[in-house]
Design a protein around this motif. Structure first.
Motif, PDB file in Angstrom:
ATOM      1  N   LEU A 162       9.516   9.661   6.574  1.00 32.24           N
ATOM      2  CA  LEU A 162       9.397   9.496   5.125  1.00 32.24           C
ATOM      3  C   LEU A 162      10.308  10.471   4.401  1.00 32.24           C
ATOM      4  N   ALA A 163      10.338  11.730   4.839  1.00 33.02           N
ATOM      5  CA  ALA A 163      11.205  12.722   4.204  1.00 33.02           C
ATOM      6  C   ALA A 163      12.670  12.307   4.292  1.00 33.02           C
ATOM      7  N   GLY A 164      13.065  11.775   5.448  1.00 34.22           N
ATOM      8  CA  GLY A 164      14.455  11.320   5.599  1.00 34.22           C
ATOM      9  C   GLY A 164      14.796  10.165   4.686  1.00 34.22           C
ATOM     10  N   LEU A 165      13.893   9.206   4.568  1.00 32.78           N
ATOM     11  CA  LEU A 165      14.134   8.054   3.706  1.00 32.78           C
ATOM     12  C   LEU A 165      14.188   8.465   2.236  1.00 32.78           C
ATOM     13  N   LEU A 166      13.293   9.350   1.823  1.00 31.79           N
ATOM     14  CA  LEU A 166      13.295   9.823   0.424  1.00 31.79           C
ATOM     15  C   LEU A 166      14.553  10.613   0.123  1.00 31.79           C
ATOM     16  N   ALA A 167      15.001  11.440   1.073  1.00 30.75           N
ATOM     17  CA  ALA A 167      16.213  12.226   0.864  1.00 30.75           C
ATOM     18  C   ALA A 167      17.436  11.328   0.782  1.00 30.75           C
ATOM     19  N   ARG A 168      17.481  10.303   1.619  1.00 30.38           N
ATOM     20  CA  ARG A 168      18.599   9.374   1.607  1.00 30.38           C
ATOM     21  C   ARG A 168      18.646   8.602   0.298  1.00 30.38           C
ATOM     22  N   ALA A 169      17.467   8.247  -0.186  1.00 30.60           N
ATOM     23  CA  ALA A 169      17.404   7.508  -1.461  1.00 30.60           C
ATOM     24  C   ALA A 169      17.919   8.360  -2.610  1.00 30.60           C
TER      25      ALA A 169
ATOM     26  N   ALA B 126      11.516  -0.408  -2.162  1.00 30.54           N
ATOM     27  CA  ALA B 126      10.984  -1.532  -1.387  1.00 30.54           C
ATOM     28  C   ALA B 126      11.651  -1.632  -0.022  1.00 30.54           C
ATOM     29  N   ASP B 127      12.977  -1.525   0.028  1.00 31.00           N
ATOM     30  CA  ASP B 127      13.681  -1.638   1.309  1.00 31.00           C
ATOM     31  C   ASP B 127      13.310  -0.498   2.242  1.00 31.00           C
ATOM     32  N   ASP B 128      13.196   0.707   1.691  1.00 33.89           N
ATOM     33  CA  ASP B 128      12.853   1.855   2.531  1.00 33.89           C
ATOM     34  C   ASP B 128      11.406   1.777   3.015  1.00 33.89           C
ATOM     35  N   ALA B 129      10.526   1.204   2.212  1.00 39.52           N
ATOM     36  CA  ALA B 129       9.139   1.026   2.639  1.00 39.52           C
ATOM     37  C   ALA B 129       9.075   0.046   3.813  1.00 39.52           C
ATOM     38  N   ILE B 130       9.880  -1.004   3.755  1.00 38.22           N
ATOM     39  CA  ILE B 130       9.950  -1.956   4.868  1.00 38.22           C
ATOM     40  C   ILE B 130      10.498  -1.262   6.113  1.00 38.22           C
TER      41      ILE B 130
ATOM     42  N   LEU C 275       0.828  -1.204   0.000  1.00 39.89           N
ATOM     43  CA  LEU C 275       0.000   0.000   0.000  1.00 39.89           C
ATOM     44  C   LEU C 275       0.865   1.258   0.000  1.00 39.89           C
ATOM     45  N   LEU C 276       1.951   1.237   0.764  1.00 38.84           N
ATOM     46  CA  LEU C 276       2.852   2.385   0.822  1.00 38.84           C
ATOM     47  C   LEU C 276       3.454   2.686  -0.541  1.00 38.84           C
ATOM     48  N   ARG C 277       3.942   1.660  -1.206  1.00 42.19           N
ATOM     49  CA  ARG C 277       4.607   1.871  -2.499  1.00 42.19           C
ATOM     50  C   ARG C 277       3.611   2.268  -3.576  1.00 42.19           C
ATOM     51  N   ASP C 278       2.363   1.863  -3.406  1.00 39.50           N
ATOM     52  CA  ASP C 278       1.325   2.276  -4.341  1.00 39.50           C
ATOM     53  C   ASP C 278       1.052   3.764  -4.201  1.00 39.50           C
ATOM     54  N   ARG C 279       1.084   4.261  -2.949  1.00 38.65           N
ATOM     55  CA  ARG C 279       0.799   5.685  -2.692  1.00 38.65           C
ATOM     56  C   ARG C 279       2.034   6.554  -2.821  1.00 38.65           C
ATOM     57  N   VAL C 280       3.211   6.007  -2.522  1.00 39.86           N
ATOM     58  CA  VAL C 280       4.462   6.775  -2.585  1.00 39.86           C
ATOM     59  C   VAL C 280       5.442   6.002  -3.467  1.00 39.86           C
ATOM     60  N   PRO C 281       5.293   6.083  -4.784  1.00 40.99           N
ATOM     61  CA  PRO C 281       6.116   5.294  -5.699  1.00 40.99           C
ATOM     62  C   PRO C 281       7.617   5.570  -5.575  1.00 40.99           C
ATOM     63  N   ALA C 282       7.977   6.766  -5.102  1.00 35.95           N
ATOM     64  CA  ALA C 282       9.394   7.106  -4.977  1.00 35.95           C
ATOM     65  C   ALA C 282      10.068   6.340  -3.840  1.00 35.95           C
ATOM     66  N   LEU C 283       9.282   5.716  -2.990  1.00 39.06           N
ATOM     67  CA  LEU C 283       9.823   4.971  -1.867  1.00 39.06           C
ATOM     68  C   LEU C 283      10.200   3.566  -2.324  1.00 39.06           C
TER      69      LEU C 283
END
Length: 220
Positions: free
Chosen positions: A213-220, A158-162, A148-156
Motif C-alpha cells: 500500500l505504501a508503494g502504491l500511494l507513493a507512486r501515485a 481505482a486502478d491501484d486498489a485493483i 471497501l478498500l477505496r472507502d477506507r483508503v480514499p487516497a488509493l
C-alpha cells in the motif's frame, strides 16, 4: 423454505433442490478440510461423509477440485460480507486497515488454505467452463473488495486498489504454506536455533500489505 426441502440426498431434479445438494456437499467439504489436508480428501470420502456414493457427488461437481473451487467461492463471499464490520470504520489509518485485512484472513484458515491451492491444485482436473465461472465470480468479489478498500483508503486510486487486491492474493498464495507447516516441519522448527524460520501469517501478511500500500500511494 419448506417447499424446497427434500429427503436426505434423494436425487434432486428441481433447480432449487440441486442448489441445496450443492451446498450440502460444500458444507461437508469444509468440515473435512477442518480435519485433514486437502490432498487426503477424495470424492469417495465426501460421499462417505454424506452417506452417498461418489456417483451422487459427481452429479453436482465434476471433480474434487470442482468442489474445492465452489467452496473457495462460498468462503470468499462470506469473508467479504464480514469485512465491513471487521475493518475499522472510516476515517481510519490505512495501516490499521491492512492489519485488519490480515487478521480477518488469519481467522479463516480454510479460506487461506484453499486460496493457496488455487493455481497448483484447484485449477487442474476441472473444465474450462468451471474455471471460467469461478473467475467471473472472483471478478465480482474483487470489485466488492476494491469498493471497501477505496472507502477506507480514499487516497488509493481505482486502478491501484485493483492492483493491491491482485497482489494481495498472489502474496497469500506464496505465504500461507509457510505459515501452515506439516507436523514434521513444526517438530523440526521447535529447535530454538530455527525460531526465525517460523512464520506468523497475520503479522507477516500485514507487513506485506502495508508495504504494498505504501508503494502504491507513493507512486501515485
Amino acid at each position: 423454505m419448506d417447499d424446497v426441502e427434500v429427503p436426505a440426498f434423494q436425487r434432486a431434479r428441481r433447480p432449487e433442490h440441486r442448489e441445496l445438494r450443492r451446498q450440502e456437499i460444500l458444507v461437508a467439504a469444509e468440515a473435512l478440510l477442518a480435519e485433514m489436508p486437502a490432498e487426503e480428501i477424495s470424492l469417495r470420502e465426501l460421499g462417505r461423509r454424506l452417506g452417498v456414493s461418489k456417483t451422487h457427488v459427481v452429479r453436482y461437481f465434476e471433480s474434487r477440485e470442482g468442489v474445492f473451487l465452489g467452496l473457495l467461492d462460498r468462503l470468499q463471499v462470506s469473508w467479504l460480507e464480514a469485512l465491513a464490520d471487521e475493518w475499522p470504520a472510516p476515517p481510519c489509518e490505512p495501516d490499521l486497515v491492512m492489519r485488519a485485512w490480515a487478521d480477518s484472513l488469519a481467522a479463516r484458515p480454510i479460506l487461506c488454505r484453499l486460496w493457496s491451492l488455487l493455481p497448483s491444485v484447484l485449477e487442474r482436473n476441472v473444465s474450462a467452463d468451471t474455471v471460467r465461472a469461478y473467475k467471473l465470480a472472483e471478478l465480482e468479489h474483487r470489485a466488492r473488495l476494491v469498493e471497501l478498500l477505496r472507502d477506507r483508503v480514499p487516497a488509493l486510486g481505482a486502478d491501484d486498489a485493483i492492483t493491491l487486491s491482485k497482489y494481495a492474493v498472489v502474496s497469500l498464495v506464496g505465504l500461507w504454506p509457510f505459515s501452515d507447516p506439516t507436523p514434521t516441519v513444526v517438530e523440526a522448527t521447535a529447535d530454538p536455533r530455527l525460531a526465525g524460520s517460523r512464520v506468523d501469517f497475520a503479522a507477516m501478511y500485514a507487513d506485506i500489505l502495508q508495504a504494498m500500500l505504501a508503494g502504491l500511494l507513493a507512486r501515485a
